[in-house]
Scaffold this motif. Structure first.
Motif, PDB file in Angstrom:
ATOM      1  N   GLY A 133       0.837  -1.196   0.000  1.00 15.58           N
ATOM      2  CA  GLY A 133       0.000   0.000   0.000  1.00 15.58           C
ATOM      3  C   GLY A 133       0.865   1.236   0.000  1.00 15.58           C
ATOM      4  O   GLY A 133       2.054   1.188  -0.324  1.00 15.58           O
ATOM      5  N   ALA A 148      -5.614   3.133  -6.229  1.00 22.14           N
ATOM      6  CA  ALA A 148      -6.320   1.862  -6.047  1.00 22.14           C
ATOM      7  C   ALA A 148      -6.419   1.098  -7.362  1.00 22.14           C
ATOM      8  O   ALA A 148      -6.224  -0.123  -7.412  1.00 22.14           O
ATOM      9  CB  ALA A 148      -7.706   2.111  -5.467  1.00 22.14           C
ATOM     10  N   ILE A 152      -2.780  -0.842  -6.392  1.00 24.81           N
ATOM     11  CA  ILE A 152      -3.149  -1.783  -5.332  1.00 24.81           C
ATOM     12  C   ILE A 152      -4.203  -2.774  -5.785  1.00 24.81           C
ATOM     13  O   ILE A 152      -4.083  -3.985  -5.577  1.00 24.81           O
ATOM     14  CB  ILE A 152      -3.657  -1.017  -4.074  1.00 24.81           C
ATOM     15  CG1 ILE A 152      -2.555  -0.089  -3.550  1.00 24.81           C
ATOM     16  CG2 ILE A 152      -4.093  -1.999  -2.990  1.00 24.81           C
ATOM     17  CD1 ILE A 152      -2.992   0.772  -2.385  1.00 24.81           C
ATOM     18  N   PHE A 154      -8.587  -3.674  -6.105  1.00 28.36           N
ATOM     19  CA  PHE A 154      -9.691  -3.812  -5.157  1.00 28.36           C
ATOM     20  C   PHE A 154      -9.820  -5.274  -4.730  1.00 28.36           C
ATOM     21  O   PHE A 154      -9.510  -6.177  -5.521  1.00 28.36           O
ATOM     22  CB  PHE A 154     -10.999  -3.317  -5.788  1.00 28.36           C
ATOM     23  CG  PHE A 154     -11.060  -1.827  -5.971  1.00 28.36           C
ATOM     24  CD1 PHE A 154     -11.507  -1.021  -4.941  1.00 28.36           C
ATOM     25  CD2 PHE A 154     -10.656  -1.235  -7.162  1.00 28.36           C
ATOM     26  CE1 PHE A 154     -11.556   0.364  -5.095  1.00 28.36           C
ATOM     27  CE2 PHE A 154     -10.697   0.141  -7.322  1.00 28.36           C
ATOM     28  CZ  PHE A 154     -11.156   0.942  -6.291  1.00 28.36           C
ATOM     29  N   VAL A 156      -9.799  -2.546  -1.391  1.00 29.17           N
ATOM     30  CA  VAL A 156      -8.762  -1.710  -0.803  1.00 29.17           C
ATOM     31  C   VAL A 156      -9.258  -1.180   0.543  1.00 29.17           C
ATOM     32  O   VAL A 156     -10.449  -0.906   0.715  1.00 29.17           O
ATOM     33  CB  VAL A 156      -8.382  -0.544  -1.748  1.00 29.17           C
ATOM     34  CG1 VAL A 156      -9.564   0.410  -1.924  1.00 29.17           C
ATOM     35  CG2 VAL A 156      -7.170   0.218  -1.234  1.00 29.17           C
ATOM     36  N   LEU A 200      -3.752   4.228   1.965  1.00 31.77           N
ATOM     37  CA  LEU A 200      -4.385   3.039   1.382  1.00 31.77           C
ATOM     38  C   LEU A 200      -3.529   1.798   1.603  1.00 31.77           C
ATOM     39  O   LEU A 200      -2.297   1.866   1.588  1.00 31.77           O
ATOM     40  CB  LEU A 200      -4.609   3.221  -0.125  1.00 31.77           C
ATOM     41  CG  LEU A 200      -5.422   4.417  -0.600  1.00 31.77           C
ATOM     42  CD1 LEU A 200      -5.589   4.343  -2.118  1.00 31.77           C
ATOM     43  CD2 LEU A 200      -6.769   4.490   0.082  1.00 31.77           C
ATOM     44  N   GLU A 201      -4.213   0.668   1.806  1.00 26.60           N
ATOM     45  CA  GLU A 201      -3.560  -0.626   1.918  1.00 26.60           C
ATOM     46  C   GLU A 201      -4.339  -1.652   1.114  1.00 26.60           C
ATOM     47  O   GLU A 201      -5.556  -1.500   0.934  1.00 26.60           O
ATOM     48  CB  GLU A 201      -3.545  -1.113   3.372  1.00 26.60           C
ATOM     49  CG  GLU A 201      -2.405  -0.657   4.208  1.00 26.60           C
ATOM     50  CD  GLU A 201      -2.442  -1.293   5.582  1.00 26.60           C
ATOM     51  OE1 GLU A 201      -1.550  -0.999   6.373  1.00 26.60           O
ATOM     52  OE2 GLU A 201      -3.363  -2.083   5.880  1.00 26.60           O
ATOM     53  N   ARG A 202      -3.648  -2.706   0.697  1.00 25.92           N
ATOM     54  CA  ARG A 202      -4.375  -3.829   0.135  1.00 25.92           C
ATOM     55  C   ARG A 202      -5.255  -4.412   1.237  1.00 25.92           C
ATOM     56  O   ARG A 202      -4.794  -4.610   2.372  1.00 25.92           O
ATOM     57  CB  ARG A 202      -3.411  -4.903  -0.363  1.00 25.92           C
ATOM     58  CG  ARG A 202      -4.139  -6.132  -0.927  1.00 25.92           C
ATOM     59  CD  ARG A 202      -3.241  -7.348  -0.990  1.00 25.92           C
ATOM     60  NE  ARG A 202      -2.117  -7.123  -1.881  1.00 25.92           N
ATOM     61  CZ  ARG A 202      -1.055  -7.935  -1.928  1.00 25.92           C
ATOM     62  NH1 ARG A 202      -0.979  -8.967  -1.100  1.00 25.92           N
ATOM     63  NH2 ARG A 202      -0.081  -7.678  -2.761  1.00 25.92           N
ATOM     64  N   TYR A 203      -6.510  -4.637   0.936  1.00 29.02           N
ATOM     65  CA  TYR A 203      -7.414  -5.210   1.933  1.00 29.02           C
ATOM     66  C   TYR A 203      -7.268  -6.721   1.923  1.00 29.02           C
ATOM     67  O   TYR A 203      -7.439  -7.377   0.889  1.00 29.02           O
ATOM     68  CB  TYR A 203      -8.862  -4.822   1.649  1.00 29.02           C
ATOM     69  CG  TYR A 203      -9.834  -5.447   2.621  1.00 29.02           C
ATOM     70  CD1 TYR A 203      -9.759  -5.158   3.980  1.00 29.02           C
ATOM     71  CD2 TYR A 203     -10.826  -6.341   2.193  1.00 29.02           C
ATOM     72  CE1 TYR A 203     -10.627  -5.726   4.883  1.00 29.02           C
ATOM     73  CE2 TYR A 203     -11.698  -6.911   3.087  1.00 29.02           C
ATOM     74  CZ  TYR A 203     -11.603  -6.601   4.434  1.00 29.02           C
ATOM     75  OH  TYR A 203     -12.475  -7.180   5.336  1.00 29.02           O
TER      76      TYR A 203
END
Length: 594
Positions: A133, A148, A152, A154, A156, A200-203
């Protein structure tokens, strides 16, 4: 060693710190708000000082007043517990400037780990694995959308840079949900931490939340005390914790790996005291999430399996003493589980349920520990956290500890207050728990949550019938005058008495005050007491069942209130920024054919 410590907190953590101080022969100073005059932590301390009104900003977060009390009481150090000022670098700097010891890490460590973006960048440089992220703030929704989509992907996660405890954390599963997630995370960050910055981070959709406890001294020594599995959460806030993690989740090799990650992270910021490295475990990969620069709520399970008093060690480290343990001294024995006994209703999607407590009986017996901050006759106020107590059990292995937990839960008696005890009793009996699932499939199932309702409805306890007031007096003692506040039962002054105010009706008893009107099928009443944070709907608007009407802030949580039926809003009684009580009318919704 310190002679006197001020505990800048309330409830169960204040009492926990006092117990440690008492065993170390240290005097304790409690602080309290007007609402907490009769609280157990106030009664237990050697000295107690009023900070201000119930509102945390004017009492437990009032830095000037706390420093004033430290000086007046002659305390050598301040223990912050968790929450409130525990991770406030400016507070630590102020104490340092005043020559007061802070029991915890230096301000530089808090500052480094307080911003999630700074922490991620720092950990990346230290070789600690982080979730993919951004390491820089994302300023606008347009920037977030570009990152995003291009970098990264979705789903996210949008997170407040200064967030924690589940606040300022929103997930966009798809592109069309990103704007709401971005604005919601920023809003919560501004509201709870005065910082609307997000990143933001990878979910990670189904990770396990695994954290490692560390302790460090001022001499460069740092050890870890093994891991805790805190994967069972609601709204990204923990409900159940266990130590160690189930053996099929974390083996000895992985334990050593994440333990070293914790030590490396602590040393990277010259950490001192007790702290926790939180991480996400998915498909065998472990990622740094954040560092909690304080003692944590769930420290108890680690104490139970290691035999090490984490609070005492934190106090000794702050006093300049070297660690009493080396890494090889840390041995994990048996299994411990903690259930948070919150004043919440699981069938109502964990809505806060503040109120008065009648009879109160805690479980006892072998391997059972209860850390609590209330008792019979106490009150859980909507002003503060909904925690009533923490129930911790220990036994030889996870299966036996589970049986002990179920036994202990059956012994717990809390009259008049809706709590999570029925929820815990239900979940610990499931195969999901036995298999060490994260139980997300249960927590997201509204029908299953409804099945955790108590067999008998909870009957609220009437609070003290007499209204209380505070009056100012001037008294003279040994020739000196003092201003005194007297807090007690209100009464109607006697007509004609010297200095009395004009006679009038006595204050109404609580039972005589106007109750919220009970509505019919068209009325949407408030399920909780709190403050109306945001009103989304408008009078005259057509809504579908489940549409968002408003957001009520209660006990540090935002609670979304949705339409209970489809129709037109003919009355919208909710007012943004105003307090609201359980049962108060929010809106009236009439169906089209009504």
């Amino acid at each position: 060693m310190f002679g006197k410590i001020l505990i800048a907190n309330r409830g169960e953590i204040a009492i926990r710190v006092m117990r440690a101080c008492e065993e170390l022969g240290i005097k304790t100073v409690a602080v309290y708000s007007e609402l907490d005059r009769d609280a157990l932590h106030v009664q237990r301390a050697d000295e107690a000082y009023l900070l201000g009104p119930a509102e945390a900003a004017k009492s437990y977060l009032n830095v000037d007043k706390i420093v004033e009390v430290v000086k007046e009481s002659g305390a050598d150090a301040v223990h912050p517990g968790y929450g409130f000022l525990s991770e406030n670098a400016a507070f630590v700097e102020r104490l340092e400037a005043e020559g007061i010891t802070f029991i915890g890490p230096p301000a530089s460590a808090i500052d480094a780990m307080g911003s999630k973006t700074k922490a991620r960048e720092l950990m990346q440089k230290a070789g600690v694995p982080i979730v993919p992220g951004t390491t820089e703030p994302v300023d606008t929704y347009e920037d977030a959308l570009r990152i995003a989509k291009d970098e990264i992907g979705f789903p996210v996660a949008v997170k407040a840079a200064s967030g924690g405890g589940g606040k300022g954390f929103r997930v966009a599963l798809t592109e069309d949900k990103l704007k709401d997630a971005f604005e919601g995370a920023s809003r919560e960050g501004e509201k709870f931490f005065s910082d609307g910055t997000v990143y933001l981070e990878r979910y990670l959709p189904k990770p396990r939340h695994v954290e490692v406890q560390i302790i460090a001294d001022k001499h460069g020594n740092c050890i870890h005390l093994g891991e805790r599995d805190c994967s069972i959460q609601r709204r990204h806030q923990k409900l159940i914790e266990e130590a160690p993690a189930p053996p099929w989740v974390v083996d000895e090799e992985l334990r050593a790996k994440i333990g070293q990650i914790g030590i490396d992270a602590a040393k990277a910021v010259n950490y001192v005291g007790a702290g926790t490295i939180e991480g996400m475990l998915q498909d065998g990969e472990y990622f740094f999430l954040e560092m909690n620069t304080r003692v944590q709520v769930e420290h108890c399970v680690t104490e139970m399996v290691t035999g090490i008093d984490i609070v005492k060690q934190g106090i000794k480290a702050a006093a300049g003493l070297p660690l009493e343990y080396q890494q090889e001294d840390v041995v994990l024995r048996g299994h411990a589980i903690e259930a948070r006994i919150n004043a919440e209703s699981a069938p109502m999607n964990f809505a806060p349920t503040p109120g008065a407590i009648g009879e109160y009986l805690e479980p006892t017996g072998p391997g059972v520990r209860v850390d609590s901050g209330v008792g019979a006759g106490g009150v859980v106020s909507p002003q503060y956290d909904p925690m009533v107590a923490k129930l911790i059990v220990w036994d030889a292995d996870r299966e036996q500890a589970t049986q002990r937990m179920r036994r202990a839960l059956s012994e717990y008696k809390i009259e008049g207050l809706t709590t999570l005890i029925p929820f815990h009793a239900t979940i610990f009996a499931t195969q999901n728990w036995a298999e060490a699932s994260t139980c997300s499939e249960l927590l997201e199932d509204k029908e299953w949550l409804k099945s955790t309702a108590p067999a008998e409805p909870v009957v609220p306890v009437e609070q003290d019938d007499e209204e209380t007031v505070t009056r100012d007096y001037v008294v003279e003692v040994s020739g000196r005058k003092f201003d005194v506040k007297v807090h007690g039962t209100a009464f109607a002054p006697v007509a004609g008495a010297a200095g009395a105010a004009p006679a009038g009706p006595a204050p109404k008893k609580r039972s005589e005050r106007k109750k919220a009107a009970g509505g019919g099928a068209d009325d949407l009443p408030s399920p909780i007491q709190g403050n109306m944070w945001k009103v989304v709907a408008k009078e005259g608007q057509e809504v579908a069942e489940g549409d968002l009407i408003c957001i009520i802030e209660a006990m540090k949580m935002e609670n979304e209130i949705v339409a209970h039926k489809a129709g037109t809003i003919t009355t919208l009684a909710a007012k943004e920024g105003e307090p609201i009580n359980t049962g108060d009318l929010i809106a009236t919704i009439k169906a089209a054919d009504a």
